[in-house]
Structure formats: C-alpha cells, structure tokens
Design a protein around this motif. Sequence first.
Motif, PDB file in Angstrom:
ATOM      1  N   MET A 155       0.746  -1.200   0.035  1.00  0.00           N
ATOM      2  CA  MET A 155       0.013   0.073   0.190  1.00  0.00           C
ATOM      3  C   MET A 155       0.958   1.259   0.006  1.00  0.00           C
ATOM      4  SD  MET A 155      -3.219  -1.094   0.368  1.00  0.00           S
ATOM      5  CE  MET A 155      -4.411  -0.028   1.379  1.00  0.00           C
ATOM      6  N   LYS A 156       0.527   2.374  -0.907  1.00  0.00           N
ATOM      7  CA  LYS A 156       1.364   3.616  -0.889  1.00  0.00           C
ATOM      8  C   LYS A 156       0.314   4.654  -0.100  1.00  0.00           C
ATOM      9  CE  LYS A 156       4.151   2.542  -4.806  1.00  0.00           C
ATOM     10  NZ  LYS A 156       4.796   2.876  -5.932  1.00  0.00           N
ATOM     11  N   ALA A 157       0.815   5.349   0.678  1.00  0.00           N
ATOM     12  CA  ALA A 157       0.082   6.624   1.202  1.00  0.00           C
ATOM     13  C   ALA A 157       0.358   7.755   0.685  1.00  0.00           C
ATOM     14  CB  ALA A 157       0.642   6.815   2.834  1.00  0.00           C
ATOM     15  N   TYR A 158      -1.053   8.622   0.541  1.00  0.00           N
ATOM     16  CA  TYR A 158      -0.855   9.869  -0.097  1.00  0.00           C
ATOM     17  C   TYR A 158      -1.619  10.889   0.578  1.00  0.00           C
ATOM     18  CZ  TYR A 158       0.720   7.227  -4.225  1.00  0.00           C
ATOM     19  OH  TYR A 158       1.041   6.316  -5.213  1.00  0.00           O
ATOM     20  N   ARG A 159      -1.277  12.109   0.555  1.00  0.00           N
ATOM     21  CA  ARG A 159      -2.376  13.260   0.986  1.00  0.00           C
ATOM     22  C   ARG A 159      -2.715  13.948  -0.367  1.00  0.00           C
ATOM     23  NH1 ARG A 159      -2.212  18.848   1.261  1.00  0.00           N
ATOM     24  NH2 ARG A 159      -3.272  19.598   3.160  1.00  0.00           N
ATOM     25  N   ILE A 160      -4.323  14.196  -0.418  1.00  0.00           N
ATOM     26  CA  ILE A 160      -4.688  14.656  -1.621  1.00  0.00           C
ATOM     27  C   ILE A 160      -5.468  15.926  -1.244  1.00  0.00           C
ATOM     28  CG2 ILE A 160      -6.460  14.198  -3.626  1.00  0.00           C
ATOM     29  CD1 ILE A 160      -6.329  11.106  -2.863  1.00  0.00           C
ATOM     30  N   GLN A 161      -4.990  16.903  -1.980  1.00  0.00           N
ATOM     31  CA  GLN A 161      -5.796  18.311  -1.875  1.00  0.00           C
ATOM     32  C   GLN A 161      -6.318  18.706  -3.112  1.00  0.00           C
ATOM     33  OE1 GLN A 161      -4.124  21.165   0.641  1.00  0.00           O
ATOM     34  NE2 GLN A 161      -4.893  22.997  -0.481  1.00  0.00           N
ATOM     35  N   HIS A 162      -7.628  19.051  -3.053  1.00  0.00           N
ATOM     36  CA  HIS A 162      -8.288  19.519  -4.303  1.00  0.00           C
ATOM     37  C   HIS A 162      -9.010  21.037  -3.686  1.00  0.00           C
ATOM     38  CE1 HIS A 162     -11.259  18.277  -7.693  1.00  0.00           C
ATOM     39  NE2 HIS A 162     -11.332  19.592  -7.701  1.00  0.00           N
ATOM     40  N   THR A 163      -8.686  21.791  -4.374  1.00  0.00           N
ATOM     41  CA  THR A 163      -9.417  23.060  -4.317  1.00  0.00           C
ATOM     42  C   THR A 163      -9.890  23.736  -5.520  1.00  0.00           C
ATOM     43  OG1 THR A 163      -7.356  23.677  -2.543  1.00  0.00           O
ATOM     44  CG2 THR A 163      -8.588  25.306  -3.399  1.00  0.00           C
ATOM     45  N   THR A 164     -11.227  24.049  -5.482  1.00  0.00           N
ATOM     46  CA  THR A 164     -11.769  24.788  -6.485  1.00  0.00           C
ATOM     47  C   THR A 164     -12.222  26.147  -5.923  1.00  0.00           C
ATOM     48  OG1 THR A 164     -12.897  22.541  -7.355  1.00  0.00           O
ATOM     49  CG2 THR A 164     -13.833  24.416  -8.018  1.00  0.00           C
ATOM     50  N   THR A 165     -11.835  27.109  -6.802  1.00  0.00           N
ATOM     51  CA  THR A 165     -11.988  28.564  -6.517  1.00  0.00           C
ATOM     52  C   THR A 165     -12.892  28.995  -7.841  1.00  0.00           C
ATOM     53  OG1 THR A 165     -10.116  28.758  -5.327  1.00  0.00           O
ATOM     54  CG2 THR A 165     -11.305  30.620  -5.998  1.00  0.00           C
ATOM     55  N   TYR A 166     -14.185  29.767  -7.135  1.00  0.00           N
ATOM     56  CA  TYR A 166     -14.945  30.306  -8.336  1.00  0.00           C
ATOM     57  C   TYR A 166     -14.886  31.970  -7.894  1.00  0.00           C
ATOM     58  CZ  TYR A 166     -17.382  26.097  -9.097  1.00  0.00           C
ATOM     59  OH  TYR A 166     -17.602  24.751  -9.494  1.00  0.00           O
ATOM     60  N   THR A 167     -14.818  32.867  -8.873  1.00  0.00           N
ATOM     61  CA  THR A 167     -14.636  34.165  -8.517  1.00  0.00           C
ATOM     62  C   THR A 167     -15.543  34.891  -9.563  1.00  0.00           C
ATOM     63  OG1 THR A 167     -12.101  34.121  -8.183  1.00  0.00           O
ATOM     64  CG2 THR A 167     -12.932  36.234  -8.617  1.00  0.00           C
ATOM     65  N   TYR A 168     -16.218  35.630  -8.958  1.00  0.00           N
ATOM     66  CA  TYR A 168     -17.281  36.614  -9.530  1.00  0.00           C
ATOM     67  C   TYR A 168     -17.100  38.261  -9.618  1.00  0.00           C
ATOM     68  CZ  TYR A 168     -19.358  31.985  -8.256  1.00  0.00           C
ATOM     69  OH  TYR A 168     -19.511  30.708  -7.976  1.00  0.00           O
ATOM     70  N   ASP A 169     -17.817  38.693 -10.549  1.00  0.00           N
ATOM     71  CA  ASP A 169     -17.634  40.290 -10.568  1.00  0.00           C
ATOM     72  C   ASP A 169     -18.650  40.959  -9.996  1.00  0.00           C
ATOM     73  OD1 ASP A 169     -19.623  40.072 -12.264  1.00  0.00           O
ATOM     74  OD2 ASP A 169     -18.866  41.001 -14.030  1.00  0.00           O
ATOM     75  N   SER A 170     -19.609  40.518  -9.343  1.00  0.00           N
ATOM     76  CA  SER A 170     -20.494  41.113  -8.282  1.00  0.00           C
ATOM     77  C   SER A 170     -20.884  40.098  -7.251  1.00  0.00           C
ATOM     78  CB  SER A 170     -21.449  41.597  -9.030  1.00  0.00           C
ATOM     79  OG  SER A 170     -22.356  40.872  -9.603  1.00  0.00           O
ATOM     80  N   ASP A 171     -21.812  40.552  -6.235  1.00  0.00           N
ATOM     81  CA  ASP A 171     -21.963  39.641  -5.231  1.00  0.00           C
ATOM     82  C   ASP A 171     -22.942  38.410  -5.815  1.00  0.00           C
ATOM     83  OD1 ASP A 171     -20.734  40.626  -3.187  1.00  0.00           O
ATOM     84  OD2 ASP A 171     -22.435  41.845  -2.415  1.00  0.00           O
ATOM     85  N   VAL A 172     -22.633  37.194  -5.139  1.00  0.00           N
ATOM     86  CA  VAL A 172     -23.678  35.884  -5.365  1.00  0.00           C
ATOM     87  C   VAL A 172     -24.300  36.029  -4.051  1.00  0.00           C
ATOM     88  CG1 VAL A 172     -23.658  33.494  -5.335  1.00  0.00           C
ATOM     89  CG2 VAL A 172     -21.997  34.696  -6.944  1.00  0.00           C
ATOM     90  N   THR A 173     -25.726  35.953  -4.138  1.00  0.00           N
ATOM     91  CA  THR A 173     -26.597  35.969  -3.004  1.00  0.00           C
ATOM     92  C   THR A 173     -26.862  34.555  -2.214  1.00  0.00           C
ATOM     93  OG1 THR A 173     -28.328  36.334  -4.181  1.00  0.00           O
ATOM     94  CG2 THR A 173     -27.416  38.468  -3.335  1.00  0.00           C
ATOM     95  N   GLY A 174     -26.693  33.722  -3.427  1.00  0.00           N
ATOM     96  CA  GLY A 174     -27.075  32.456  -2.866  1.00  0.00           C
ATOM     97  C   GLY A 174     -26.282  31.386  -3.922  1.00  0.00           C
ATOM     98  N   SER A 175     -25.720  30.268  -3.298  1.00  0.00           N
ATOM     99  CA  SER A 175     -24.990  29.151  -3.962  1.00  0.00           C
ATOM    100  C   SER A 175     -25.399  27.968  -3.671  1.00  0.00           C
ATOM    101  CB  SER A 175     -23.312  29.473  -3.876  1.00  0.00           C
ATOM    102  OG  SER A 175     -22.665  28.549  -4.571  1.00  0.00           O
ATOM    103  N   TYR A 176     -25.842  27.294  -4.341  1.00  0.00           N
ATOM    104  CA  TYR A 176     -26.273  25.631  -4.287  1.00  0.00           C
ATOM    105  C   TYR A 176     -25.243  24.753  -4.769  1.00  0.00           C
ATOM    106  CZ  TYR A 176     -30.835  27.448  -2.679  1.00  0.00           C
ATOM    107  OH  TYR A 176     -32.001  28.023  -1.958  1.00  0.00           O
ATOM    108  N   GLY A 177     -24.570  23.845  -4.017  1.00  0.00           N
ATOM    109  CA  GLY A 177     -23.585  23.162  -4.912  1.00  0.00           C
ATOM    110  C   GLY A 177     -23.587  21.722  -4.388  1.00  0.00           C
TER     111      GLY A 177
END
Length: 294
Positions: free
Chosen positions: A1-23
């Motif tokens: 067995m091999k051991a790993y650390r996995i990091q997954h980052t998703t960044t969303y950027t908008y040009d004005s406010d988002v008032t609600g986000s369902y994901g």
Amino acid sequence: MKAYRIQHTTTYTYDSDVTGSYGQFHLTPRDLEWQRCLDHEITIDPAPADLFVHEDLYGNARSWFHVTEPHQQLVITAVSHVEVGRREPDPERLALPWEQARPADRLEDPEAWLAADFTYPSPYVEVPPGVEEYIRVSFTPGRAIGEAVVELMHRVHADFTYKFGSTSVSTPVSTLLKLRMGVCQDFSHVMVSGLRSLGLAGRYVSGYLATRPPPGKPRLVGADASHAWVGCWVPGAGWLYLDPTNDKVIDESHATVAYGRDYGDVPPVKGVIFTESKSSTMKVSVDMAPADLP
C-alpha cells in the motif's frame, strides 16, 4: 500500500455579489478492497448554512451545500489521506471469452444485476453508429475479455490525441470518434460507449493521479486535476480498471473517488448560483503527493 495526501481546491470568482450558491460535490475517496480513506475534511469559504452527505445509488459519498452569505469568491477545499494498493484480478477469470461477460447472459450471477446498469446508453455516453465497428477490431470472436479490453485501451490511447480545451464534458461520443482528440473524460466515454455497444458493462470512474511519480517513472497525464478512467465488468473477478489516457491498468498511483454511468453522475463540483454577475472564473488545483502516515 502507498500513502498519499490529496488536496483538491476549487475557486470560483465573480464580478459582483452572489447571494445564494447551491452546490454538489464528489470529493471523498472511496473505501475499497485495495484502497482506504483514512480521513477526509471539506472546507467551504464562505461557510455554508447547510452541508450534508449521503450515499448515492453506486455507493459514492455525495455532498450538498448551500451558501447564503453574499460573496464574490467561493473556495471549496477537500483534503484526504488515503492508502492505495494494486488490484490484481484473477487471471483465469480474465481469460473468459468476452461474449460470456455480458451481464444480460449471466442471470445466475448475483453481481450481474448491478453491472447491467452500466450496459445502457446514458446522458453523456450514447452508443452511436460506428462505435461498435471501432471496438470489434479488438473484440474478435472468442477472445479473452481481459486481453480484448486491454487492447482496446491501447488503441484508444494511440488513436486519440490528448488536447485540453478541444472538447467539453458534454461532447458526444459520435463527435469524439470524428475529432479523435479530447481529455481523460472523453477517452473514458469512448471506451465505455464501445463496451456497451457489445452488451458489456462499462463504468466511468472519477479519481486522482499521483502528482509526483516514483524516481525514474514518467509523469502521468492529468495528474494536476481530477482524472477519469474506465471499469469493465468481468464475471467472477469484479471490475477490471483501465486508464486509456495513460495506457495502463490502474495501480497504486490511482485514487478512486466515485463510480457512475458517465461524467454527469460524478462531477467533482457543480452547482447553481443567484447573482447579477456578468462574468466568473473557475480555478482548480489538485495535488496527490506521497505522505508519511502513522
């Protein structure tokens, strides 16, 4: 067995406010015979008002969230520690003639009912004219299922050019057969469609690749993002998993997150927002690095 650390980052950027986000996201590695998820943590910024996890039809961990705080940037970070081993299907089972591996003809097999779900066209994987002709070059009468599907993997890898941005997740298989290019989900969709054209079970797999290969080994294609590969059901042996993008049967460098009929069943992250923003950007970073675990 091999051991790993996995990091997954998703960044969303908008040009004005988002008032609600369902994901919704599939970011939790599965516990399997050859893989253990030792721990897993999700961070969402801004913090969600609601976050819950459930197990879907295929046993994947599917998470949902709702952010109500106005924001112009949303960051979803998943950090997991996993141990991954090598899966070795029974060679005698892989020698079964491929015609005998159709779930519809294995009614006595208790696993066939689940495999049968992966024999039909699905929203992102149709079975168009021409795909059966392409696959039958490898699936000659009486040929061993293991030998045939490995050769199919070799051919998809050789015949299709990896080119980021040349397709979208919804590009149909009929178009891919003409373009002969795409990325990992396209290579996988073509293979899955081909298997289904013969009544075989083809499963789409979402996961990660080790970003730092062992000394002397080549860097794998798709290692800095979510990756995709294919499972083919083999009666008595379970699933044989193959990575057509890198032309290899999966090994300790592949960490499995989710199974589905196609990409649409297991996207890493997707959602709906409420905003008057006119533009947005998405940035994804993935790192699956060796880790020293207790």
